[in-house]
Design an enzyme around this catalytic site. Structure first.
Site, PDB file in Angstrom:
ATOM      1  CG  PHE A 139       9.145 116.538 100.184  1.00 49.95           C
ATOM      2  CD1 PHE A 139       9.481 115.514 101.051  1.00 49.95           C
ATOM      3  CD2 PHE A 139       8.215 116.291  99.188  1.00 49.95           C
ATOM      4  CE1 PHE A 139       8.892 114.261 100.934  1.00 49.95           C
ATOM      5  CE2 PHE A 139       7.619 115.045  99.061  1.00 49.95           C
ATOM      6  CZ  PHE A 139       7.960 114.031  99.933  1.00 49.95           C
ATOM      7  CG  ASP A 216       5.880 122.181 101.634  1.00 46.93           C
ATOM      8  OD1 ASP A 216       5.153 121.798 102.567  1.00 46.93           O
ATOM      9  OD2 ASP A 216       6.311 121.410 100.756  1.00 46.93           O
ATOM     10  CE1 TYR A 241       1.097 112.847 103.532  1.00 47.89           C
ATOM     11  CE2 TYR A 241      -0.592 113.590 102.013  1.00 47.89           C
ATOM     12  CZ  TYR A 241       0.737 113.383 102.309  1.00 47.89           C
ATOM     13  OH  TYR A 241       1.699 113.718 101.398  1.00 47.89           O
ATOM     14  CE  LYS A 242       4.003 115.351 105.447  1.00 48.98           C
ATOM     15  NZ  LYS A 242       4.515 114.014 105.132  1.00 48.98           N
ATOM     16  NE  ARG A 390      10.967 111.757 108.135  1.00 51.67           N
ATOM     17  CZ  ARG A 390      10.106 112.333 107.299  1.00 51.67           C
ATOM     18  NH1 ARG A 390      10.249 113.599 106.977  1.00 51.67           N
ATOM     19  NH2 ARG A 390       9.093 111.634 106.795  1.00 51.67           N
TER      20      ARG A 390
END
Length: 423
Positions: A139, A216, A241-242, A390
């Site tokens: 990322f 991560d 928050y995912k 995605r």
């Protein structure tokens, strides 16, 4: 385009899977948007819980409004550690006292990488560890941080040229890690493809060379079981928050193995990480344990949605959540194979469930333009350049019928484009 028989077969399968879903009872606990017919972006931002609005109201009235400044002494100062312990037990395979909820993923990764570099070079008789190992497909935050920290410290970066489809392999890690390596920075689940790295093996490779690892966990936590203690992990960070549905910009988490805590030097020394924060003394003396990793005042208000979601994860169990996640992604891949592959859409995620995380990535040259049309009709996937779509399937809030509706909409919009119809 696939015929009606195929579509009805998929629809019947989705209906049967939804009917037999042992986690179906959780779906009604999340807020539904009347404008959205298929939400396929749970790996970027999870839906809010219905209870969150009441939790926020009660907090504002009873704790913030009722207790006022007394709330810090009564509960709030310990909340980052309490939530960290719950998160560690429910999702991370981490014993108590090693996880804290604080800051953003970027800030936590910065702290951890800087701390790891100092720790790896703590022995003056040891080799000079002047390299950071990272991969080219990680990322952007991870790559930017590694570049910046290397420049700050006069170090170099050993880049692993990862295949987006297969991710970083053990063989690539073994080739990159050496006695010059201070820290290895990798994602457990690749943000593009969803590939699951062999964290246990890569951690062991790093340790054999005397290096440390920062994992991560942004695309792992809440969807893929993590075993930080069993892996022998050193450090980890991730967002909430995912799949943890903490809300936009909710605080992240950081894990530090207990064995490293006594020697860890906090790179961002803030008042709340001091041994006696309210002494307001002239010098910085780190607090004992994981509290020393806190820098500034914790965002208590922003932790409320995570508190509610952790209760659901604890009730469902991460093993059951992973089983549902695998079933959802298997169904999405089957629907892709029948409805989208004939239109030139390719699968850019691993076929094997054992090395595939909670999302499925599809690729087609027309997906960039297609995404806005899908959003306009209430189907919300996530576009990733140059041509990836995605499908983030959050196990507790996403059903099979909802997944199929989204994939059928992708098929319909592609077919319109191929036929040259107005959009």
């Amino acid at each position: 385009m696939s015929g009606p028989a195929t579509v009805s077969g998929l629809a019947a399968r989705a209906e049967a899977l939804d009917a037999g879903d042992p986690l179906a009872r959780f779906r009604g606990l999340f807020v539904d948007s009347p404008e959205v017919t298929s939400y396929l972006d749970g790996n970027s931002l999870g839906r809010p819980l219905r209870r969150t609005a009441d939790d926020v109201r009660r907090f504002a009235e009873d704790e913030w409004g009722g207790r006022l400044i007394r709330g810090w002494d009564e509960r709030w100062l310990d909340l980052p550690l309490e939530l960290g312990d719950r998160l560690g037990a429910a999702c991370l395979g981490a014993a108590a006292g090693q996880t804290v909820v604080a800051d953003s993923t970027t800030v936590n990764l910065y702290k951890l990488i800087r701390a790891a570099i100092e720790l790896a070079n703590a022995d003056p008789a040891g080799p000079a560890r002047t390299e950071i190992v990272a991969d080219t497909d990680n990322f952007p935050t991870d790559r930017y941080l590694v570049d910046g920290i290397a420049a700050e410290r006069g170090m170099s970066v050993r880049w692993i040229d990862a295949d987006p489809l297969t991710g970083v392999t053990g063989a690539q890690a073994a080739e990159a890690i050496s006695e010059r390596t201070a820290v290895v920075v990798l994602s457990h689940v690749a943000y593009r493809s969803g590939y699951i790295a062999d964290a246990r093996a890569i951690t062991a490779l790093a340790h054999a060379a005397g290096a440390l690892v920062v994992w991560d966990l942004c695309h792992s936590a809440g969807a893929v079981p993590v075993e930080l203690d069993a892996w022998g992990a050193d450090f980890a960070a991730g967002c909430t928050y995912k799949y943890l549905n903490g809300g936009p910009g909710s605080p992240a988490f950081a894990y530090i193995a207990a064995r490293h805590l006594p020697a860890l030097r906090q790179p961002i020394q803030g008042w709340l990480g001091r041994r006696d924060a309210f002494e307001m003394g002239p010098g910085y003396e780190p607090a004992d344990g994981i509290r020393r990793f806190i820098s500034g005042t914790p965002p208590i208000f922003a932790m409320l949605p995570l508190t509610g979601m952790l209760s659901l994860v604890e009730e469902a169990g991460i093993a059951a959540i992973r089983e549902k996640s695998v079933a959802l992604t298997e169904f999405a891949i089957a629907a892709h194979r029948e409805l989208l592959a004939p239109l030139g859409v390719t699968l850019a995620s691993p076929e094997q469930a054992a090395v595939r995380g909670g999302h499925v990535t599809l690729e087609h040259p027309g997906f960039r333009e297609l995404t806005q049309r899908l959003w306009a009709r209430g189907v919300i996937p996530d576009f990733r350049a140059p041509q990836g779509l995605r499908l983030g399937l959050s196990p507790l809030s996403t059903g099979y019928g909802e997944t199929l509706r989204g994939i059928e909409a992708i098929r319909d919009e592609l077919a319109r484009s191929d036929a040259g119809l107005p959009v």
